[in-house]
Design an enzyme around this catalytic site. Sequence first.
Site, short mmCIF file in Angstrom:
data_model
loop_
_atom_site.label_atom_id
_atom_site.label_comp_id
_atom_site.label_asym_id
_atom_site.label_seq_id
_atom_site.Cartn_x
_atom_site.Cartn_y
_atom_site.Cartn_z
N ASP A 1 -12.01 -42.22 -19.10
CA ASP A 1 -13.36 -41.89 -18.62
C ASP A 1 -14.02 -43.08 -17.94
O ASP A 1 -14.97 -42.91 -17.16
CB ASP A 1 -14.25 -41.50 -19.81
CG ASP A 1 -14.27 -40.01 -20.02
OD1 ASP A 1 -13.41 -39.32 -19.44
OD2 ASP A 1 -15.15 -39.53 -20.76
N GLY B 1 -25.59 -28.69 -13.72
CA GLY B 1 -25.60 -28.96 -12.27
C GLY B 1 -25.02 -27.82 -11.45
O GLY B 1 -25.48 -27.55 -10.34
#
Length: 382
Positions: free
Chosen positions: A131, A315
């Site tokens: 990540d 989103g």
Amino acid sequence: MHNGESGDLLASGIVEKIGNPPSRLKHKAGAKTDSRDVQAPDHRAAFALMIQALCEGPASVIAGPSEIQAVGHRVVHGAERFTGSVRVDGNVIKALEDFSTLAPLHNPPNLVGLREAMRLMPGVPHVAVFDTAFHQTLPPHAYLYALPYELYTQHRIRRYGFHGTSHRYVTEAAARFLGLPLSETNVITCHLGNGCSMTAVAGGKSVDTSMGMTPLEGLVMGTRSGDVDPALTFHLIRALGMTADAVDNLLNRESGLLGVSGVSNDMREVVDAAKGNTRADLAIEIFCYRIRKYVGAYTAVLGRVDALVFTGGIGENAAGIRERACRGLDALGYVLDAARNAAPARGPRDVSADGSPHRILVIPTDEELMIACDTARIAAGA
Ligand code: ADP
């Protein structure tokens, strides 16, 4: 599970509530599903169940585990050592053990999963996808806190950033959508899910990101506060008598949308509640205002911005949140088209007005596909 050549999704699944009975297996392959309560006291049992669901039962896709050619693992923290995905060996495992102090909640369970998968599938390449890796291109002035420098050199205290796999995926997808070479693509990516973060991308590379040493910094999230004055911590400890663990819990698990609204950490529920509830509405306003501030900051960081990109559960799906986050940004050149933004749609799309100086895009993220592509590439020795 993806086809290693075409990248097509073959199956997806999860075992929930491992060690907390009843555990639940949810597995699907196309229209076929296999969902049931299972005995999964630990990750070892959960892995065995997952492999079994891939090979037998109503949603099986392979005849046996020997058909699995490589395994990709999402790993939260790669510190400064890993700037891209790597094939896992003893040295990688050792490095991940070392980084466990930096990510005590995430790296230890990642290691359990890695070791178990390697035990069950010893003959195939295992690949770790981090990540943090995409953000290893941040320059020192963006990744250093203004603290005594020795804290960085001796204790690796700095900003790392997270959600890199998603920011990288949508950056590459945005470049394709805009017809630009990746090396010339400047975007602000906005990953809004349970965790939320934004990244400034210059020439396809991350140059700043809102999460810091841990995923707490930056945007308002489901249960995390995002940016606060660090002196708040001393006040909570000294004036309210809280322990360090209680403050950690407060900022990471009791704040954000949940803390302000008092309703939920789930944006859909907060949006529903906001119709007659001023605190829920305020939580949404704080959430959107923080995004707006970061858009302003990252526009200054980048100078030229090709697009603002929204992704993640919120989103991609919450048109009202996109609209509210972009409110007032016209002056900076981000002009939303109300009808395009509100239109129900799924794939990558442009929701900005025709004359908008910067495009505003919605691009569904696909971290699993990114992990599968990296895994196939590295397993093939590329
Ligand atoms: P994760 O970060 O765990 O992968 P997701 O990316 O799936 O999570 O995002 C989860 C968030 O997306 C939740 O807050 C959920 O309420 C929100 N969400 C999903 N669909 C909608 C929608 N139509 N409207 C508002 N919020 C939504």
